[in-house]
Write a protein that holds these residues in place. Structure first.
Motif, PDB file in Angstrom:
ATOM      1  N   ASP A 123      48.868  48.738  34.536  1.00 61.04           N
ATOM      2  CA  ASP A 123      48.988  47.338  34.942  1.00 61.04           C
ATOM      3  C   ASP A 123      49.982  46.567  34.086  1.00 61.04           C
ATOM      4  O   ASP A 123      50.639  45.644  34.557  1.00 61.04           O
ATOM      5  N   PRO A 145      53.152  44.976  40.877  1.00 62.24           N
ATOM      6  CA  PRO A 145      51.736  44.649  41.069  1.00 62.24           C
ATOM      7  C   PRO A 145      51.336  44.867  42.524  1.00 62.24           C
ATOM      8  O   PRO A 145      52.190  44.994  43.404  1.00 62.24           O
ATOM      9  N   GLN A 278      43.927  38.370  40.626  1.00 61.60           N
ATOM     10  CA  GLN A 278      44.651  39.492  40.040  1.00 61.60           C
ATOM     11  C   GLN A 278      43.927  40.027  38.804  1.00 61.60           C
ATOM     12  O   GLN A 278      43.826  41.243  38.608  1.00 61.60           O
ATOM     13  N   PRO A 288      43.502  43.337  44.889  1.00 65.96           N
ATOM     14  CA  PRO A 288      43.262  41.885  44.906  1.00 65.96           C
ATOM     15  C   PRO A 288      42.767  41.372  46.262  1.00 65.96           C
ATOM     16  O   PRO A 288      42.011  40.403  46.323  1.00 65.96           O
TER      17      PRO A 288
END
Length: 348
Positions: A123, A145, A278, A288
């Motif tokens: 991440d 992302p 997030q 998400p």
């Protein structure tokens, strides 16, 4: 660096010596690497000037030695180093321990004839590391992302255009709700729908989505809980019966319900504390979009109700596995209890 800017540069044959790709959206990262291969390497000599490594399998020093090798019968060399764990805070098992500091001298004067791509699906990068700080200054660092909301819907529209078809934004949102946020799965669904509507110039309509869009069992369970949360027990039960008619095992359905209600409980607990979708997605290891939908469902239940429902699920799981209850009846009764808790929350 924004992804679209990096893509534009590469298409204009402006190749940076080093790219750092990170983030969980591997589909987009792989598309970027495919673009780099296509634009940077002469396909006639691709076998000679393209190398792909796994950093947990190959020492970084060996990868850099390859990057410093002149291209053969071509103008440019591309070296891709995946699983670049040394850019993150994690330390997986590796066959060869790499010294990441060997990359620092390389950064000072990288060869102009080579592009090195370092990729990790973590991440975030560990910005405390000297190497990461140097890369942020001297390399093209591109995050990947998970896409969500308008970014996800816009991607779906663009991907439909890639297959020479079109669809409205509202239908892109519907497809995301039906399929979820997995870009690989969405891409396959869009390809299938574009073929159905005849390819070039075709339009993906609501009817096409209803007829062709696949659903996983997890998404069916998610949808039936959503029906109950919205106060539509009859529709939720019909969806349950549809799942059972296809031969799905009731114990598996119960396990997926437990998974969904645990997600609802976590979101119910943590969202009021200021965590973003997030951040919650990262903490819970889900997309998400799933956090967003869970937040919409969780508002119909108190934290106490969700804990009670999870306790009932644990008890019913034991009773099912020990043969103390009819499995179908247990599922029906549980969904009725969910509906009762939802109506209590509505009255209070």
């Amino acid at each position: 660096m924004p992804l679209l800017s990096a893509i534009r540069e590469i298409r204009q044959k402006q190749f940076a010596p080093i790219y750092v790709l990170y983030g969980p959206e591997s589909f987009l990262a792989e598309e970027f690497m495919t673009l780099a291969k296509r634009e940077m390497i002469d396909p006639a000599y691709a076998d000679l000037n393209l190398s792909v490594y796994d950093c947990t399998e190959t020492p970084l020093s060996h990868i850099l030695q390859d990057a410093e090798t002149l291209p053969f019968l071509g103008e440019h060399r591309l070296v891709i180093a995946k699983q670049a764990y040394f850019l993150t805070g994690s330390k997986p098992q590796t066959k060869h321990e790499s010294d990441p500091n060997v990359l620092i001298p390389y950064l000072e004067q990288p060869p102009s004839y080579t592009t090195l791509i370092l990729y990790t699906n973590a991440d975030k990068l560990d910005e405390r590391k000297k190497l990461v700080k140097s890369l942020q200054q001297k390399a093209r660092v591109i995050p990947f992302p998970h896409l969500r909301d308008s970014d996800l819907y816009a991607w779906i529209e663009r991907q439909a255009q890639k297959y020479e078809t079109s669809m409205e934004r509202s239908l892109a949102a519907k497809l995301a709700e039906r399929i979820g946020g997995d870009l690989r799965l969405l891409d396959k669904e869009l390809e299938k729908m574009s073929l159905y509507v005849g390819g070039k110039g075709g339009v993906i309509t609501d009817e096409v989505i209803e007829k062709l869009a696949s659903r996983t069992l997890e998404q069916d369970v998610f949808a039936l809980i959503e029906q109950i949360a919205a106060g539509r027990l009859d529709k939720g039960l019909r969806m349950l019966y549809d799942c059972l008619k296809t031969g799905e095992e009731p114990i598996r359905l119960l396990a997926l319900m437990a998974r969904q209600f645990r997600l609802l409980l976590h979101v119910r607990q943590w969202a009021p504390k200021g965590y973003s979708q997030q951040q919650l997605a990262g903490m819970l290891k889900v997309h998400p979009y799933a956090v967003k939908k869970a937040g919409e469902q969780a508002r119909y239940f108190s934290e106490e109700a969700l804990r009670k429902l999870l306790a009932i699920l644990a008890e019913e799981d034991f009773r099912m596995k020990s043969g103390q209850v009819d499995k179908r009846l247990a599922l029906e009764l549980f969904m009725t209890r969910v509906f009762e808790e939802r109506m209590k929350a509505k009255r209070s």
